[in-house]
Design an enzyme around this catalytic site. Sequence first.
Site, short mmCIF file in Angstrom:
data_model
loop_
_atom_site.label_atom_id
_atom_site.label_comp_id
_atom_site.label_asym_id
_atom_site.label_seq_id
_atom_site.Cartn_x
_atom_site.Cartn_y
_atom_site.Cartn_z
CG HIS A 121 10.46 -0.94 12.90
ND1 HIS A 121 9.37 -0.38 12.27
CD2 HIS A 121 10.03 -2.16 13.35
CE1 HIS A 121 8.33 -1.21 12.35
NE2 HIS A 121 8.72 -2.29 13.00
CB THR A 190 1.53 3.92 13.18
OG1 THR A 190 1.83 2.73 12.44
CG2 THR A 190 0.56 3.59 14.29
CB ALA A 233 1.33 14.08 15.32
C1 BJW Z 1 -0.06 11.57 10.34
C2 BJW Z 1 0.52 12.77 9.93
C3 BJW Z 1 0.48 13.85 10.84
C4 BJW Z 1 0.80 11.34 8.34
N1 BJW Z 1 -0.11 13.67 12.03
N2 BJW Z 1 -0.63 11.43 11.51
C5 BJW Z 1 1.80 -11.00 10.07
C6 BJW Z 1 0.89 -10.82 9.07
C7 BJW Z 1 1.29 -10.33 7.83
C8 BJW Z 1 2.62 -10.01 7.58
C9 BJW Z 1 3.54 -10.19 8.58
C10 BJW Z 1 3.12 -10.67 9.80
N3 BJW Z 1 4.21 -10.72 10.61
C11 BJW Z 1 5.28 -10.30 9.92
C12 BJW Z 1 4.89 -9.98 8.68
C13 BJW Z 1 5.80 -9.45 7.63
C14 BJW Z 1 6.11 -7.99 7.80
C15 BJW Z 1 4.83 -7.18 7.65
O1 BJW Z 1 4.23 -6.70 8.58
N4 BJW Z 1 4.39 -6.94 6.44
C16 BJW Z 1 3.19 -6.14 6.20
C17 BJW Z 1 3.53 -5.00 5.25
C18 BJW Z 1 2.08 -7.03 5.76
N5 BJW Z 1 6.73 -7.71 9.09
C19 BJW Z 1 8.01 -7.95 9.32
O2 BJW Z 1 8.69 -8.49 8.46
C20 BJW Z 1 8.57 -7.61 10.68
N6 BJW Z 1 9.27 -8.70 11.20
C21 BJW Z 1 8.69 -9.71 11.85
O3 BJW Z 1 7.51 -9.69 12.12
O4 BJW Z 1 9.53 -10.76 12.16
C22 BJW Z 1 8.95 -12.03 12.40
C23 BJW Z 1 8.44 -12.58 11.08
C24 BJW Z 1 9.19 -12.46 9.94
C25 BJW Z 1 8.70 -12.93 8.72
C26 BJW Z 1 7.44 -13.51 8.65
C27 BJW Z 1 6.68 -13.62 9.81
C28 BJW Z 1 7.20 -13.15 11.05
C29 BJW Z 1 9.59 -6.49 10.54
C30 BJW Z 1 8.99 -5.24 10.06
C31 BJW Z 1 10.06 -4.15 9.92
C32 BJW Z 1 9.49 -3.00 9.14
N7 BJW Z 1 10.45 -2.02 8.96
C33 BJW Z 1 10.11 -0.79 8.24
C34 BJW Z 1 11.21 -0.39 7.27
C35 BJW Z 1 12.44 0.01 7.93
C36 BJW Z 1 13.32 0.59 6.89
C37 BJW Z 1 13.79 1.93 7.28
O5 BJW Z 1 13.07 2.70 7.93
O6 BJW Z 1 14.90 2.24 6.89
O7 BJW Z 1 9.79 0.23 9.19
S1 BJW Z 1 8.64 -0.88 7.25
C38 BJW Z 1 8.19 0.79 7.46
O8 BJW Z 1 6.82 0.74 7.94
C39 BJW Z 1 9.07 1.33 8.60
C40 BJW Z 1 8.00 1.86 9.55
O9 BJW Z 1 8.50 1.89 10.88
C41 BJW Z 1 6.84 0.93 9.35
C42 BJW Z 1 5.53 1.44 9.81
O10 BJW Z 1 5.13 2.54 9.05
P1 BJW Z 1 4.37 3.75 9.74
O11 BJW Z 1 5.22 4.36 10.78
O12 BJW Z 1 3.03 3.29 10.16
O13 BJW Z 1 4.31 4.80 8.53
P2 BJW Z 1 3.28 4.91 7.33
O14 BJW Z 1 3.89 5.76 6.28
O15 BJW Z 1 2.80 3.59 6.89
O16 BJW Z 1 2.00 5.65 7.95
C43 BJW Z 1 2.04 6.98 8.39
C44 BJW Z 1 0.74 7.29 9.11
O17 BJW Z 1 0.81 8.58 9.66
C45 BJW Z 1 -0.49 7.29 8.18
O18 BJW Z 1 -1.53 6.58 8.83
C46 BJW Z 1 -0.86 8.77 8.04
O19 BJW Z 1 -2.26 8.97 7.92
C47 BJW Z 1 -0.35 9.32 9.34
N8 BJW Z 1 0.06 10.72 9.28
N9 BJW Z 1 0.99 12.64 8.64
C48 BJW Z 1 -0.70 12.48 12.31
N10 BJW Z 1 1.01 15.08 10.51
#
Ligand code: BJW
Length: 244
Positions: A121, A190, A233
């Site tokens: 990302h 994640t 973690a």
């Molecule tokens: C602990 C803990 C501790 C806490 N120990 N654990 C197919 C189906 C549906 C939708 C889509 C699809 N394909 C694409 C999409 C659209 C979209 C998407 O997925 N949307 C969903 C929300 C539905 N995806 C995209 O647009 C992606 N692009 C793409 O696929 O291109 C092709 C395409 C485009 C358009 C349409 C179709 C295809 C790009 C995604 C980029 C996401 N970027 C972000 C934001 C960046 C901004 C920034 O950082 O400045 O990246 S989103 C945000 O979420 C960030 C993260 O990397 C990402 C993931 O989050 P993560 O890391 O999982 O964090 P959290 O907060 O969600 O979870 C934390 C976890 O930790 C929890 O489970 C806690 O329990 C745990 N935890 N403390 C252990 N101490």
Amino acid sequence: MSHTLTILDVRDRIHQARSVTVLTGAGISADSGVPTFRGTDGLWKNYRAEELASPDAFARDPKLVWEWYNWRRELVATKRPNAAHEALVKLEQRIERFWLITQNVDGLHPLAGSQQLSEIHGNIWKVRCTQCERFWPNRDLPLVYPPICAHCPGLLRPHIVWFGESLAPEDLTRSYQALQDCEILLIIGTSGVVYPAASFAPIAKDGGALVVELNLEPTPNSPVVDLSFHGRAKDLVPLLLQTV
Ligand code: BJW
Ligand code: ZN
């Protein structure tokens, strides 16, 4: 005979493995004090990430989006890698084929010393020109608005993958290869809701890997993985990788 694997069995399997792939998310950095996206502390001025991390949001109000990134840069600048980041560096050094796929943009994995990694990302410490597409490291705190490209009149943006944008093809290719080739996939901290990373667990599973999840709580990945361990973690990763 029971076939339930314990954390000690998984530790043994990792010890013997020749290829290990790791997928990390915000939870691994939560233990360094970086807010997660979907936790309650992840909000900035009541905006959700989905409202700021998109090309539309940047086109509408680039100053607001840069304010958000400046706030996060200031915050991340004060944070250090934790025991989980460090244990993954040691693992990389002893596994023949290792690849770390991180969704995190905070740069804490490379800061800890990880080298075999894709930051799928992007990275909060890089900027990219919206016109000529050049990108380079930038650590200005704060980055004064409006940041203009050194090569053309273009406005700079964070070198980060926003919603609706494609991941870099080389990152995707490398990640899919690492997922298909690995004997073990570790999924750490994640929520498993953002694609394409949300589809990585079944890809590794189909390729025959043992898939292990470490998280505070169950996620949409949990039904797919072979094993889930619940905890922080910074405690679980060193324990699993035997660096405590
Ligand atoms: C602990 C803990 C501790 C806490 N120990 N654990 C197919 C189906 C549906 C939708 C889509 C699809 N394909 C694409 C999409 C659209 C979209 C998407 O997925 N949307 C969903 C929300 C539905 N995806 C995209 O647009 C992606 N692009 C793409 O696929 O291109 C092709 C395409 C485009 C358009 C349409 C179709 C295809 C790009 C995604 C980029 C996401 N970027 C972000 C934001 C960046 C901004 C920034 O950082 O400045 O990246 S989103 C945000 O979420 C960030 C993260 O990397 C990402 C993931 O989050 P993560 O890391 O999982 O964090 P959290 O907060 O969600 O979870 C934390 C976890 O930790 C929890 O489970 C806690 O329990 C745990 N935890 N403390 C252990 N101490
Ligand atoms: Zn430019």
